[in-house]
Design a protein around this motif. Sequence first.
Motif, PDB file in Angstrom:
ATOM      1  N   ASN A 318      59.313  45.636  48.515  1.00  0.00           N
ATOM      2  CA  ASN A 318      59.350  46.785  47.606  1.00  0.00           C
ATOM      3  C   ASN A 318      59.869  47.977  48.395  1.00  0.00           C
ATOM      4  O   ASN A 318      59.292  48.350  49.433  1.00  0.00           O
ATOM      5  CB  ASN A 318      57.968  47.070  47.032  1.00  0.00           C
ATOM      6  CG  ASN A 318      57.556  46.032  46.003  1.00  0.00           C
ATOM      7  OD1 ASN A 318      58.385  45.586  45.209  1.00  0.00           O
ATOM      8  ND2 ASN A 318      56.297  45.632  46.029  1.00  0.00           N
ATOM      9  N   TYR A 324      59.806  51.098  44.972  1.00  0.00           N
ATOM     10  CA  TYR A 324      58.622  50.675  45.724  1.00  0.00           C
ATOM     11  C   TYR A 324      57.623  49.894  44.863  1.00  0.00           C
ATOM     12  O   TYR A 324      56.430  49.858  45.150  1.00  0.00           O
ATOM     13  CB  TYR A 324      57.941  51.886  46.387  1.00  0.00           C
ATOM     14  CG  TYR A 324      58.915  52.673  47.233  1.00  0.00           C
ATOM     15  CD1 TYR A 324      59.190  52.295  48.540  1.00  0.00           C
ATOM     16  CD2 TYR A 324      59.615  53.762  46.703  1.00  0.00           C
ATOM     17  CE1 TYR A 324      60.132  52.992  49.308  1.00  0.00           C
ATOM     18  CE2 TYR A 324      60.538  54.467  47.462  1.00  0.00           C
ATOM     19  CZ  TYR A 324      60.797  54.065  48.765  1.00  0.00           C
ATOM     20  OH  TYR A 324      61.712  54.745  49.518  1.00  0.00           O
ATOM     21  N   ILE A 326      56.555  50.563  41.934  1.00  0.00           N
ATOM     22  CA  ILE A 326      55.584  51.413  41.248  1.00  0.00           C
ATOM     23  C   ILE A 326      55.259  50.874  39.861  1.00  0.00           C
ATOM     24  O   ILE A 326      56.144  50.414  39.130  1.00  0.00           O
ATOM     25  CB  ILE A 326      56.109  52.869  41.144  1.00  0.00           C
ATOM     26  CG1 ILE A 326      55.028  53.790  40.593  1.00  0.00           C
ATOM     27  CG2 ILE A 326      57.400  52.952  40.348  1.00  0.00           C
ATOM     28  CD1 ILE A 326      55.399  55.260  40.642  1.00  0.00           C
ATOM     29  N   ILE A 339      51.539  52.504  43.532  1.00  0.00           N
ATOM     30  CA  ILE A 339      52.247  51.721  44.541  1.00  0.00           C
ATOM     31  C   ILE A 339      51.214  50.942  45.338  1.00  0.00           C
ATOM     32  O   ILE A 339      50.173  51.475  45.729  1.00  0.00           O
ATOM     33  CB  ILE A 339      53.074  52.626  45.468  1.00  0.00           C
ATOM     34  CG1 ILE A 339      54.176  53.325  44.666  1.00  0.00           C
ATOM     35  CG2 ILE A 339      53.675  51.848  46.626  1.00  0.00           C
ATOM     36  CD1 ILE A 339      54.918  54.401  45.433  1.00  0.00           C
ATOM     37  N   GLN A 345      52.769  53.022  50.442  1.00  0.00           N
ATOM     38  CA  GLN A 345      52.660  54.380  49.910  1.00  0.00           C
ATOM     39  C   GLN A 345      53.199  55.391  50.921  1.00  0.00           C
ATOM     40  O   GLN A 345      53.950  56.302  50.570  1.00  0.00           O
ATOM     41  CB  GLN A 345      51.200  54.687  49.573  1.00  0.00           C
ATOM     42  CG  GLN A 345      50.662  53.900  48.397  1.00  0.00           C
ATOM     43  CD  GLN A 345      49.146  53.914  48.322  1.00  0.00           C
ATOM     44  OE1 GLN A 345      48.481  54.657  49.041  1.00  0.00           O
ATOM     45  NE2 GLN A 345      48.585  53.074  47.458  1.00  0.00           N
ATOM     46  N   ALA A 348      57.025  55.128  51.101  1.00  0.00           N
ATOM     47  CA  ALA A 348      57.667  55.712  49.928  1.00  0.00           C
ATOM     48  C   ALA A 348      57.734  57.232  50.038  1.00  0.00           C
ATOM     49  O   ALA A 348      58.783  57.849  49.763  1.00  0.00           O
ATOM     50  CB  ALA A 348      56.909  55.307  48.667  1.00  0.00           C
TER      51      ALA A 348
END
Length: 428
Positions: A318, A324, A326, A339, A345, A348
């Motif tokens: 991701n 990512y 989400i 996420i 996280q 991202a």
Amino acid sequence: MFSQGENEALTRVGPGTLMGALMRRYWMPVLLPGELPTPDCPPVRVRLLGEDLIAFRDTKGRLGLLERYCPHRRVDLFFGRNEECGLRCVYHGWKFDVEGNVMDMPAEPANSPMRSEVKIKSYAILEWGGVIWAYLGKPAHMPPKPPELEWGLVPPAHRHVGKRLQENNFAQGVEGGIDSSHVGILHSMLDPNKADEPFSKRQTVPKSLPSYLTSDTAPKFFVRPTPYGLRIGARRNASETEYYWRVTQFLAPFYTMIAPLNDRAPIAGHAWTPIDDYHTWTFTFHWNAYAPLGDIYEVDDLAVNVPVAADGSYRPINNRSNDYGIRRDVQRLHSSTGIAGIGLQDSAIQETMGPIVDRPRETLGSSDAAIVAFRKLLLAQARHLRDTGELTLPHETSLYRVRSAGIVLPKDQDLDEAAKHKLEIEHG
């Protein structure tokens, strides 16, 4: 205000730059041993501090790190043949040993002086602590060994090492690693009791995230310079009579160490190795000095690990291309981000700032005290090196033997003495 000139000085790491010169005085994590698993295995492309290199393990198991392009006709040595203690270019057969010396030139006369005159650029490389390290500086300045971070000193069963690609400058990773104020916000769950429902077990945010991190989201910071970098204390209210202290470490030039989430969790840390100005190798370490990880914690539960592609790129599955992973339904009902996983996280947030964040446009607050201190420290170290030619820290490897901590203390108790006493009780 952080100026554009300061931002350039902090983030540019190629040859001839201020920060690039600093990084070239340190050993740097660059590969996992599994990337060069056996003698005569295929070579591996390496990009480090803006330089294109090739790493290989020769017939005797020795490691080599060479300029990636053959000095003859600039052919990519990734396609070379790893054989009989050397890497051979497949175009005209020039062959090099791990130190960059020419071993063979089959297309040249046997008495050609080129055999002794030609040498490909080579760099020092070694394996230690579950990681393969590289040193890109001048041999005269080379430290005798890498920094003695604790994860490198424990037995192999006591540590776990992960690696992922981040598409941003190294400094954004470091700044995320020392930013304690975001933990209880970015990584929070709307309902902690349902933390593992939306995602698979491997990708959840732990239910054991200390409640102090989310109940007091405005910690007071105490940043202290140390011989190795910075010790950063984030103090939160735990009760009317107690504080929760989260003590993290920054160790020059790009190591961070975060506090354990709970007494059962291992210590965790990162190395943010600069690939170039816009990309970073994020190494994630978990370790326990007194027990194998499997005895105290399931490796699959290490929340900052990020699943990566199996093609050798180490790019997270991701990533920016799929936002990512989400899930807005999860963000609405369960977690702050939607996420999956603390590590992803962080990636991202750091990547979506841009490859190099526009620091002159930031609006910093009191929660950014450690960020400001990091920038000042690293730039001061780089300027000192530029002005004096001297840098002692890379040789003082024992200074890196420190830990992070999370501890609840009475408000009138000294942090340093209490933390020392707590470690003595828990670990003997």
